[in-house]
Design an enzyme around this catalytic site. Structure first.
Site, mmCIF file in Angstrom:
data_model
loop_
_atom_site.group_PDB
_atom_site.id
_atom_site.type_symbol
_atom_site.label_atom_id
_atom_site.label_comp_id
_atom_site.label_asym_id
_atom_site.label_seq_id
_atom_site.Cartn_x
_atom_site.Cartn_y
_atom_site.Cartn_z
ATOM 1 N N HIS A 31 13.685 62.794 4.545
ATOM 2 C CA HIS A 31 13.514 62.516 5.975
ATOM 3 C C HIS A 31 14.677 63.153 6.719
ATOM 4 O O HIS A 31 15.541 63.806 6.099
ATOM 5 C CB HIS A 31 13.406 61.010 6.224
ATOM 6 C CG HIS A 31 14.507 60.208 5.591
ATOM 7 N ND1 HIS A 31 15.820 60.299 5.989
ATOM 8 C CD2 HIS A 31 14.491 59.329 4.555
ATOM 9 C CE1 HIS A 31 16.560 59.501 5.256
ATOM 10 N NE2 HIS A 31 15.789 58.901 4.364
ATOM 11 N N HIS A 34 18.237 62.941 5.268
ATOM 12 C CA HIS A 34 18.592 63.908 4.220
ATOM 13 C C HIS A 34 18.849 65.288 4.839
ATOM 14 O O HIS A 34 19.788 65.984 4.456
ATOM 15 C CB HIS A 34 17.444 64.068 3.214
ATOM 16 C CG HIS A 34 17.104 62.834 2.454
ATOM 17 N ND1 HIS A 34 15.947 62.124 2.661
ATOM 18 C CD2 HIS A 34 17.770 62.178 1.471
ATOM 19 C CE1 HIS A 34 15.893 61.102 1.832
ATOM 20 N NE2 HIS A 34 16.997 61.097 1.102
ATOM 21 N N GLN A 58 18.448 53.586 -12.010
ATOM 22 C CA GLN A 58 18.998 52.770 -10.922
ATOM 23 C C GLN A 58 17.974 51.790 -10.353
ATOM 24 O O GLN A 58 18.231 51.110 -9.379
ATOM 25 C CB GLN A 58 19.605 53.650 -9.832
ATOM 26 C CG GLN A 58 18.632 54.502 -9.038
ATOM 27 C CD GLN A 58 19.350 55.474 -8.120
ATOM 28 O OE1 GLN A 58 19.903 56.469 -8.554
ATOM 29 N NE2 GLN A 58 19.370 55.182 -6.826
ATOM 30 N N GLY A 143 25.017 59.595 2.588
ATOM 31 C CA GLY A 143 24.816 58.942 3.881
ATOM 32 C C GLY A 143 25.537 57.599 3.957
ATOM 33 O O GLY A 143 25.556 56.846 2.971
ATOM 34 N N ASP A 146 23.931 54.036 2.858
ATOM 35 C CA ASP A 146 24.182 53.362 1.580
ATOM 36 C C ASP A 146 25.689 53.170 1.434
ATOM 37 O O ASP A 146 26.350 53.831 0.615
ATOM 38 C CB ASP A 146 23.614 54.204 0.431
ATOM 39 C CG ASP A 146 22.103 54.295 0.507
ATOM 40 O OD1 ASP A 146 21.444 53.240 0.491
ATOM 41 O OD2 ASP A 146 21.590 55.413 0.619
ATOM 42 N N MET A 180 16.777 55.467 9.072
ATOM 43 C CA MET A 180 15.761 56.205 8.312
ATOM 44 C C MET A 180 15.925 55.925 6.824
ATOM 45 O O MET A 180 17.047 55.875 6.315
ATOM 46 C CB MET A 180 15.892 57.687 8.589
ATOM 47 C CG MET A 180 15.395 58.017 9.960
ATOM 48 S SD MET A 180 15.187 59.772 10.180
ATOM 49 C CE MET A 180 14.801 59.769 11.925
ATOM 50 N N SER A 182 13.447 56.362 2.936
ATOM 51 C CA SER A 182 12.165 56.748 2.317
ATOM 52 C C SER A 182 11.262 55.524 2.187
ATOM 53 O O SER A 182 10.043 55.640 2.150
ATOM 54 C CB SER A 182 12.411 57.348 0.927
ATOM 55 O OG SER A 182 13.309 58.426 1.037
ATOM 56 N N ARG A 183 11.876 54.322 2.115
ATOM 57 C CA ARG A 183 11.073 53.103 1.930
ATOM 58 C C ARG A 183 10.384 52.645 3.218
ATOM 59 O O ARG A 183 9.526 51.763 3.170
ATOM 60 C CB ARG A 183 11.947 51.970 1.384
ATOM 61 C CG ARG A 183 12.393 52.210 -0.047
ATOM 62 C CD ARG A 183 13.131 51.020 -0.620
ATOM 63 N NE ARG A 183 13.308 51.128 -2.055
ATOM 64 C CZ ARG A 183 14.373 51.673 -2.656
ATOM 65 N NH1 ARG A 183 15.358 52.152 -1.926
ATOM 66 N NH2 ARG A 183 14.444 51.738 -3.965
HETATM 67 O O1 PAF Z 1 21.093 57.752 -2.493
HETATM 68 C C1 PAF Z 1 20.249 58.184 -3.311
HETATM 69 O O2 PAF Z 1 19.202 58.762 -2.946
HETATM 70 C C2 PAF Z 1 20.494 58.003 -4.794
HETATM 71 O O3 PAF Z 1 21.114 56.789 -5.063
HETATM 72 C C3 PAF Z 1 21.298 59.162 -5.415
HETATM 73 C C4 PAF Z 1 22.696 59.258 -4.860
HETATM 74 C C5 PAF Z 1 20.551 60.490 -5.191
HETATM 75 C C6 PAF Z 1 21.418 58.949 -6.939
HETATM 76 O O4 PAF Z 1 20.181 58.891 -7.550
#
Ligand code: PAF
Length: 276
Positions: A31, A34, A58, A143, A146, A180, A182-183
């Site tokens: 999105h 990114h 993860q 970003g 997170d 923003m 992805s979810r």
């Molecule tokens: O933030 C994310 O999209 C993921 O946690 C990452 C850093 C790509 C690791 O898989």
């Protein structure tokens, strides 16, 4: 743009590049957030490598790995004008049979997301360390959305002496404030409207802070009060913590992080503001 999948292809191409390399690690379904990381990397580095890999380690056993949104063709179309190289390794490349090595950060990975999603950061730090080793970038872009991921990765970079600068880019928001993610595609129209409550509650607490309030419990109380005004939300945690250690604060003296995780229906959203 060259799209690479094997580790060998990546290595050969990476070491043929002159100048600085920026890495933007992603899990795809890109999105504008990114794209803003990729633009920043393009402004600051001679070459940009975007990785797209939905990292299974993860996700917890009850989380959304199988239904995590994916659309590689669309992702490649979106990044084509912005980057030279994209690496899309498979799970077999990242975690071949017999894989048994993990990278785990301790204290800063424990509260908040770490407490709600056991094992999550172990998966993140392991895959990010592997991406760093494979790509050997000068800079890597993440970003602020997170926030704890950023704190954990910074700690890992310090502790393991990765010669990589971590660049943190501001959260990209929809016009109504929703961060923003992805979810967000999981939200129906009513839930999408309700989701603005995260931004509204963070804004209300920030307003209190800007008016001089330094009692962290009052800021947490304000965020909870605004979240409670939206019946579709189920808060998981609400925090006012030290920016670096992520320990909950009593009184705000330096830089602090307001953050929250909230379920709207089955969708779990996170957001945060930095204070000070
Ligand atoms: O933030 C994310 O999209 C993921 O946690 C990452 C850093 C790509 C690791 O898989």
């Amino acid at each position: 743009m060259r799209s690479l999948s094997t580790l060998d292809e990546l290595r050969k191409t990476r070491f043929s590049l002159d100048g600085t390399v920026g890495l933007v690690p992603t899990m795809g379904f890109l999105h504008d957030g990114h794209l803003s990381l990729i633009r920043r990397a393009r402004d600051e580095c001679d070459h940009v490598i975007v990785s797209i890999f939905v990292n299974p380690t993860q996700f917890g056993p009850k989380e959304d790995l199988a239904k995590y949104p994916r659309d590689l063709e669309r992702d490649l179309r979106l990044i084509e004008p912005l980057t030279d190289l994209v690496w899309t390794p498979s799970a077999e490349i990242m975690y071949p049979t017999g894989y048994q090595t993990w990278v785990e950060v301790e204290a800063v990975a424990r509260p908040l997301e770490g407490a709600m999603r056991p094992g999550h950061f172990k998966g993140v730090t392991t895959v990010v360390a592997k991406l760093f080793n494979a790509v050997q970038p000068h800079k890597a872009y993440f970003g602020q959305k997170d926030a704890q991921q950023v704190a954990v990765i910074r700690q890992m970079v310090r502790d393991l002496n990765f010669p990589i600068e971590i660049v943190v880019c501001p959260t990209t928001r929809e016009p109504d404030g929703l961060a923003m993610s992805s979810r967000n595609v999981y939200l129906d129209a009513e839930q999408r409207q309700a989701a603005t409550v995260l931004f509204r509650s963070l804004s209300a607490a920030k307003e209190l802070f800007e008016a001089g309030e330094r009692d962290a419990e009052k800021l947490r109380g304000k965020m909870k009060e605004v979240l409670a005004s939206e019946p579709l939300t189920e808060p998981q945690y609400v925090s006012c913590a030290d920016y670096d250690t992520l320990e909950e604060l009593t009184e705000i003296k330096g830089k602090a992080l307001l953050s929250m995780a909230v379920f709207i229906g089955k969708t779990r959203l996170i957001d945060n503001f930095v204070l000070g």
